[in-house]
Design a protein around this motif. Sequence first.
Motif, PDB file in Angstrom:
ATOM      1  N   GLU A   1       0.846  -1.191   0.000  1.00  6.97           N
ATOM      2  CA  GLU A   1       0.000   0.000   0.000  1.00  6.97           C
ATOM      3  C   GLU A   1       0.882   1.241   0.000  1.00  6.97           C
ATOM      4  O   GLU A   1       1.995   1.238   0.525  1.00  6.97           O
ATOM      5  N   GLU A   2       0.365   2.292  -0.622  1.00  8.05           N
ATOM      6  CA  GLU A   2       1.123   3.542  -0.612  1.00  8.05           C
ATOM      7  C   GLU A   2       1.087   4.160   0.774  1.00  8.05           C
ATOM      8  O   GLU A   2       0.168   3.933   1.564  1.00  8.05           O
TER       9      GLU A   2
ATOM     10  N   SER B   1       5.564  -1.853  -8.966  1.00  9.66           N
ATOM     11  CA  SER B   1       5.628  -0.423  -9.281  1.00  9.66           C
ATOM     12  C   SER B   1       4.322   0.086  -9.877  1.00  9.66           C
ATOM     13  O   SER B   1       4.074   1.294  -9.886  1.00  9.66           O
ATOM     14  N   ALA B   2       3.446  -0.829 -10.335  1.00  3.15           N
ATOM     15  CA  ALA B   2       2.145  -0.408 -10.861  1.00  3.15           C
ATOM     16  C   ALA B   2       1.278   0.239  -9.790  1.00  3.15           C
ATOM     17  O   ALA B   2       0.258   0.866 -10.120  1.00  3.15           O
ATOM     18  N   ILE B   3       1.661   0.092  -8.513  1.00  2.00           N
ATOM     19  CA  ILE B   3       0.909   0.773  -7.458  1.00  2.00           C
ATOM     20  C   ILE B   3       0.964   2.282  -7.652  1.00  2.00           C
ATOM     21  O   ILE B   3       0.050   3.001  -7.238  1.00  2.00           O
ATOM     22  N   ALA B   4       2.017   2.772  -8.294  1.00  2.00           N
ATOM     23  CA  ALA B   4       2.121   4.216  -8.537  1.00  2.00           C
ATOM     24  C   ALA B   4       0.984   4.682  -9.442  1.00  2.00           C
ATOM     25  O   ALA B   4       0.285   5.661  -9.123  1.00  2.00           O
ATOM     26  N   GLU B   5       0.783   3.991 -10.552  1.00  2.85           N
ATOM     27  CA  GLU B   5      -0.326   4.345 -11.438  1.00  2.85           C
ATOM     28  C   GLU B   5      -1.664   4.157 -10.727  1.00  2.85           C
ATOM     29  O   GLU B   5      -2.595   4.936 -10.925  1.00  2.85           O
ATOM     30  N   GLY B   6      -1.752   3.114  -9.871  1.00  2.00           N
ATOM     31  CA  GLY B   6      -2.971   2.919  -9.097  1.00  2.00           C
ATOM     32  C   GLY B   6      -3.255   4.078  -8.164  1.00  2.00           C
ATOM     33  O   GLY B   6      -4.407   4.361  -7.845  1.00  2.00           O
ATOM     34  N   GLY B   7      -2.197   4.762  -7.721  1.00  2.00           N
ATOM     35  CA  GLY B   7      -2.346   5.935  -6.861  1.00  2.00           C
ATOM     36  C   GLY B   7      -2.412   7.239  -7.624  1.00  2.00           C
ATOM     37  O   GLY B   7      -2.315   8.318  -7.026  1.00  2.00           O
ATOM     38  N   GLY B   8      -2.554   7.144  -8.954  1.00  2.00           N
ATOM     39  CA  GLY B   8      -2.700   8.348  -9.762  1.00  2.00           C
ATOM     40  C   GLY B   8      -1.411   9.039 -10.125  1.00  2.00           C
ATOM     41  O   GLY B   8      -1.415  10.205 -10.532  1.00  2.00           O
ATOM     42  N   VAL B   9      -0.268   8.335 -10.008  1.00  2.00           N
ATOM     43  CA  VAL B   9       1.038   8.920 -10.331  1.00  2.00           C
ATOM     44  C   VAL B   9       1.595   8.209 -11.569  1.00  2.00           C
ATOM     45  O   VAL B   9       1.762   6.988 -11.571  1.00  2.00           O
ATOM     46  N   GLU B  10       1.888   8.974 -12.619  1.00  2.00           N
ATOM     47  CA  GLU B  10       2.315   8.388 -13.900  1.00  2.00           C
ATOM     48  C   GLU B  10       3.817   8.123 -13.892  1.00  2.00           C
ATOM     49  O   GLU B  10       4.609   8.848 -14.492  1.00  2.00           O
ATOM     50  N   LEU B  11       4.219   7.043 -13.250  1.00  2.00           N
ATOM     51  CA  LEU B  11       5.637   6.703 -13.130  1.00  2.00           C
ATOM     52  C   LEU B  11       6.238   6.346 -14.489  1.00  2.00           C
ATOM     53  O   LEU B  11       7.225   6.944 -14.928  1.00  2.00           O
TER      54      LEU B  11
END
Length: 330
Positions: A161-162, A212-222
């Motif tokens: 989790e973030e 690292s896909a959790i970043a996109e899940g949190g609205g951050v375009e990694l």
Amino acid sequence: MSVLLVSRHRDRLAPWYRIALPDHDVVELLMDKSTFLRHAQATGLPIPGTAFLDDRGDAEEAARTLTFPVVVKPPIKSPTWQGHTNLKAFQVQDASELLEVYDRVSAWSDCLIAQEWVAGGVDSLYSCNAYFDRSSRPLVTFVARKIRQWPPLTGTSSLGEECRNDEVLDGTVALFRSVGYVGLGYVEMKRDARTGRHLVIEPNVGRPTGRSAIAEGGGVELLLTAYCDMVGFPLPEARQQRYVGAKWIDDRRDVQSALYWVRRGELTPLQWWRSVRGPKSHAVASRSDPLPLVHDLLQSTGRAVRLIAARSGRLLRQRWPVRRPAPHGP
């Protein structure tokens, strides 16, 4: 190994590809755990107590001086190592077990690393994914932590989790900028339950990590940020972490991990359900493409069946050994 291959031959790939990597010596410095840990010791980076096992004498010295429990691992997961085990590391509880593990696995790697276990649960393991441009500026960052992993003690994340942890963020940025890093990078740190210090466990370089896909899940375009920077497009606006409670799950492995902790009495079904509910990014499962999950389940079921069959066969042979007829005399 794929990152090393690309890095070594980047000049041959340059006519067709744009490659976001630092100089090759920096790639090797950060990817080889032995080299990185020696660098960390020399520059004062916060790491657990560490010993390098080049021979059995080093293992015996480590058995006398390190504080247990200890983790034994290779500098890099080479094909030889992976040909013998899927584990990243072995946790050992005392000096005699350290020597036993060293004798069993030392042939799998030219060198081994023994590192003191950092006190604290899996949820004390934090990570920061980031992308650095050609000037080593972090264009995007994202901090998360593990909730469970598989295998349960020394495995990879099965649920994360973030979260906000500025010490992990600042430590990641400082580490990568100090070596002139370029590209996608990731640092894992653990908060020591005894001291409260955050210690560097390992960096990963040159590629997205499993979660690292959790970043996109949190609205951050990694990954889109990395792509746009490499090809010269305008950067996306969504590069600031907003802490919306994003989660990432590897469904099959998280069920395995949860069952392990339930059997130990350290997790209840209700606690498991509360940990996984809500919106999530999935490692394998997808409504639009279910076949990868089906394949993953069938593959793991096949491994389990083969393992059970092998164990059953050994038990049967132990209980009812085959009696061979005595040879006839002349």
